[in-house]
Design a protein around this motif. Structure first.
Motif, PDB file in Angstrom:
ATOM      1  N   TYR A  51       1.207  -1.248   0.186  1.00 20.68           N
ATOM      2  CA  TYR A  51       0.135  -0.059   0.232  1.00 20.68           C
ATOM      3  C   TYR A  51       1.086   1.045  -0.212  1.00 20.68           C
ATOM      4  CZ  TYR A  51      -2.595   3.424   1.756  1.00 20.68           C
ATOM      5  OH  TYR A  51      -4.060   4.493   1.615  1.00 20.68           O
ATOM      6  N   LEU A  52       1.717   1.399   0.856  1.00 18.16           N
ATOM      7  CA  LEU A  52       2.366   2.545   0.897  1.00 18.16           C
ATOM      8  C   LEU A  52       4.234   2.373  -0.405  1.00 18.16           C
ATOM      9  CD1 LEU A  52       3.653   2.439   4.958  1.00 18.16           C
ATOM     10  CD2 LEU A  52       2.431   3.959   3.564  1.00 18.16           C
ATOM     11  N   MET A  54       1.964   2.693  -3.158  1.00 22.47           N
ATOM     12  CA  MET A  54       1.770   3.001  -4.663  1.00 22.47           C
ATOM     13  C   MET A  54       1.165   1.798  -5.160  1.00 22.47           C
ATOM     14  SD  MET A  54       0.552   5.694  -3.690  1.00 22.47           S
ATOM     15  CE  MET A  54       0.946   7.248  -2.298  1.00 22.47           C
ATOM     16  N   PRO A  56      -2.124  -0.628  -5.145  1.00 21.46           N
ATOM     17  CA  PRO A  56      -3.193  -1.005  -4.801  1.00 21.46           C
ATOM     18  C   PRO A  56      -3.136  -2.140  -5.224  1.00 21.46           C
ATOM     19  CG  PRO A  56      -3.287   1.115  -5.201  1.00 21.46           C
ATOM     20  CD  PRO A  56      -1.900   0.586  -5.858  1.00 21.46           C
ATOM     21  N   ALA A  59      -1.638  -4.982  -3.701  1.00 22.61           N
ATOM     22  CA  ALA A  59      -2.061  -5.257  -2.705  1.00 22.61           C
ATOM     23  C   ALA A  59      -3.404  -5.895  -2.697  1.00 22.61           C
ATOM     24  CB  ALA A  59      -1.996  -4.456  -1.898  1.00 22.61           C
ATOM     25  N   LEU A  60      -4.045  -5.284  -3.668  1.00 18.49           N
ATOM     26  CA  LEU A  60      -5.605  -6.010  -3.755  1.00 18.49           C
ATOM     27  C   LEU A  60      -5.429  -7.413  -4.308  1.00 18.49           C
ATOM     28  CD1 LEU A  60      -7.892  -3.756  -5.388  1.00 18.49           C
ATOM     29  CD2 LEU A  60      -8.692  -4.529  -3.032  1.00 18.49           C
TER      30      LEU A  60
ATOM     31  N   ILE C  52      -5.691   3.249   6.621  1.00 15.64           N
ATOM     32  CA  ILE C  52      -5.118   3.077   4.841  1.00 15.64           C
ATOM     33  C   ILE C  52      -6.216   4.966   4.295  1.00 15.64           C
ATOM     34  CG2 ILE C  52      -6.330   1.606   3.661  1.00 15.64           C
ATOM     35  CD1 ILE C  52      -4.639   0.056   4.015  1.00 15.64           C
ATOM     36  N   PHE C  59      -2.623  11.467   0.982  1.00 18.73           N
ATOM     37  CA  PHE C  59      -2.307  11.475  -0.065  1.00 18.73           C
ATOM     38  C   PHE C  59      -2.810  11.914  -1.365  1.00 18.73           C
ATOM     39  CE2 PHE C  59       0.554   6.879   1.862  1.00 18.73           C
ATOM     40  CZ  PHE C  59       1.528   7.783   1.710  1.00 18.73           C
ATOM     41  N   ILE C  63      -7.585   6.236  -4.931  1.00 20.55           N
ATOM     42  CA  ILE C  63      -8.498   5.370  -5.602  1.00 20.55           C
ATOM     43  C   ILE C  63      -7.434   4.036  -4.527  1.00 20.55           C
ATOM     44  CG2 ILE C  63      -5.631   4.303  -7.009  1.00 20.55           C
ATOM     45  CD1 ILE C  63      -9.605   4.070  -8.310  1.00 20.55           C
ATOM     46  N   LEU C  64      -7.116   4.590  -3.610  1.00 16.86           N
ATOM     47  CA  LEU C  64      -6.388   3.496  -2.540  1.00 16.86           C
ATOM     48  C   LEU C  64      -7.098   3.332  -1.981  1.00 16.86           C
ATOM     49  CD1 LEU C  64      -2.385   5.653  -1.953  1.00 16.86           C
ATOM     50  CD2 LEU C  64      -2.821   3.220  -2.928  1.00 16.86           C
ATOM     51  N   ALA C  66      -9.807   1.275  -1.601  1.00 16.60           N
ATOM     52  CA  ALA C  66     -10.669   0.272  -1.655  1.00 16.60           C
ATOM     53  C   ALA C  66      -9.661  -0.890  -1.133  1.00 16.60           C
ATOM     54  CB  ALA C  66      -9.993  -0.062  -3.312  1.00 16.60           C
ATOM     55  N   VAL C  67      -8.099  -0.678  -0.682  1.00 12.56           N
ATOM     56  CA  VAL C  67      -7.728  -1.750   0.076  1.00 12.56           C
ATOM     57  C   VAL C  67      -8.031  -2.276   0.686  1.00 12.56           C
ATOM     58  CG1 VAL C  67      -5.009  -2.394   0.952  1.00 12.56           C
ATOM     59  CG2 VAL C  67      -5.451  -0.841  -0.745  1.00 12.56           C
ATOM     60  N   VAL C  70     -12.007  -5.219   1.788  1.00 14.40           N
ATOM     61  CA  VAL C  70     -11.027  -6.235   1.342  1.00 14.40           C
ATOM     62  C   VAL C  70      -9.892  -6.729   2.064  1.00 14.40           C
ATOM     63  CG1 VAL C  70      -9.838  -7.045  -0.671  1.00 14.40           C
ATOM     64  CG2 VAL C  70     -11.161  -5.453  -1.321  1.00 14.40           C
TER      65      VAL C  70
END
Lengths: 96, 129, 93
Positions: A51-52, A54, A56, A59-60, C52, C59, C63-64, C66-67, C70
């Motif tokens: 995640y950090l 960038m 995602p 990560a998904l 998050i 940030f 879009i981030l 969605a993590v 899940v």
């Protein structure tokens, strides 16, 4: 004044150290259920790292495989066999 | 003018909820580290789940709804945070309860400062009849 | 519109969350029994979902988010797997 990127790098270092400790203990652990739980800690810290950094999308995909499906498969296998890891290399045959 | 006032109120409420959630999160983690056994630690974990995750998610939803600099995509953040808050409100207590029931019945965690176990007597009576 | 004030307040919330994650990690690694570790991972992941969301606002990249959804769903699945294993081990299949 601390910037946001400094705290981000600090968080990355923290998760890296925790994942290293969890992996080392998971290799040394003889109780297999505890090893599965420690590998779940390692998966969670890797999710933070993805995640950090960038990413995602990675990560998904990584969350369902390594937090969901991998402990489920390994726990199912451990339920069918033995719970602790033996030092002796002889195969324990279960005939019944 | 009215829209700016509404955005200001939304951002102030969101910031307040995020700060409250952070403090509750720290409290829950200290409790999880310091409490003596598993069944007492469940209490601290529930504080850290509901006050430490549900409240700041609602706060983040309000904050993103009022934060105009994010553009049109701020409604995406609002919806995602609201859905995640609802999921945590439903799933967190269910998971803790399932874990507590399993660890009591399988004796995986022993409650050692225990004076009177009423649940065991109830199981025994239910088993007889 | 003084959104800078609120953003700086939210920015100074981050070290509190980092301290909390460090304490959760200590309990998850050294937990004496298996339910302790699973409970610590559970709480840490739910709080991580909230963190998050806050970071994706800071940030400026929506879009981030969605993590978070899940992560919350699949950690609940891990919880249920371990509970089911513990219960089936002692109570019979």
């Amino acid at each position: 004044m601390i910037e946001l990127s400094t705290l981000t790098y600090l968080f990355m270092a923290m998760t890296g150290v925790v994942s290293l400790v969890a992996t080392y203990l998971a290799i040394l652990e003889s109780n297999l259920i505890k090893a599965v739980v420690l590998s779940a800690i390692q998966s969670t810290t890797y999710v933070i790292l993805f995640y950090l950094l960038m990413a995602p999308d990675i990560a998904l995909v990584y969350i369902p495989v390594s937090v969901g499906l991998y402990p489920a498969a390994v726990l199912f296998l451990i339920k069918k066999t033995e719970r602790t890891e033996n030092d002796s290399n002889e195969v324990v045959a279960s005939e019944d | 003018m009215v829209e700016e006032l509404i955005n200001e109120i939304l951002m102030a409420a969101g910031t307040l909820m995020i700060v409250v959630g952070a403090i509750a999160d720290l409290t829950g983690s200290i409790g999880l580290l310091r409490f003596p056994n598993f069944f007492v630690r469940l209490h601290a974990a529930t504080v850290g789940t509901i006050w430490g995750a549900f409240v700041p998610l609602i706060g983040a939803a309000l904050f993103a709804a009022g934060y105009v600099e994010l553009g049109t995509h701020r409604w995406f953040v609002t919806g995602g945070a609201a859905v995640t808050a609802l999921l945590i409100l439903l799933l967190g207590p269910v998971g803790s309860h399932a874990l507590a029931r399993a660890s009591y019945r399988s004796k995986a965690a022993i409650p050692y400062p225990l004076i009177h176990d009423a649940l065991k007597e109830k199981f025994r009576e239910g088993g007889k009849e | 519109m003084n959104s800078e004030l609120y953003l700086s307040v939210v920015f100074w919330v981050i070290p509190i969350y980092l301290t909390a994650f460090a304490l959760y990690s200590v309990r998850a690694v050294k937990g004496p029994t298996i339910p302790d570790s699973v409970l610590a991972i559970d709480s840490m992941s739910y709080d991580l979902a909230a963190f998050i969301t806050i970071l994706s606002i800071l940030f400026h990249s929506p879009i981030l988010i969605a993590v978070a959804m899940v992560l919350a769903l699949w950690v609940f699945a891990l919880d249920i797997y371990v509970a089911k294993y513990l219960e089936s081990r002692e109570m019979g299949e």
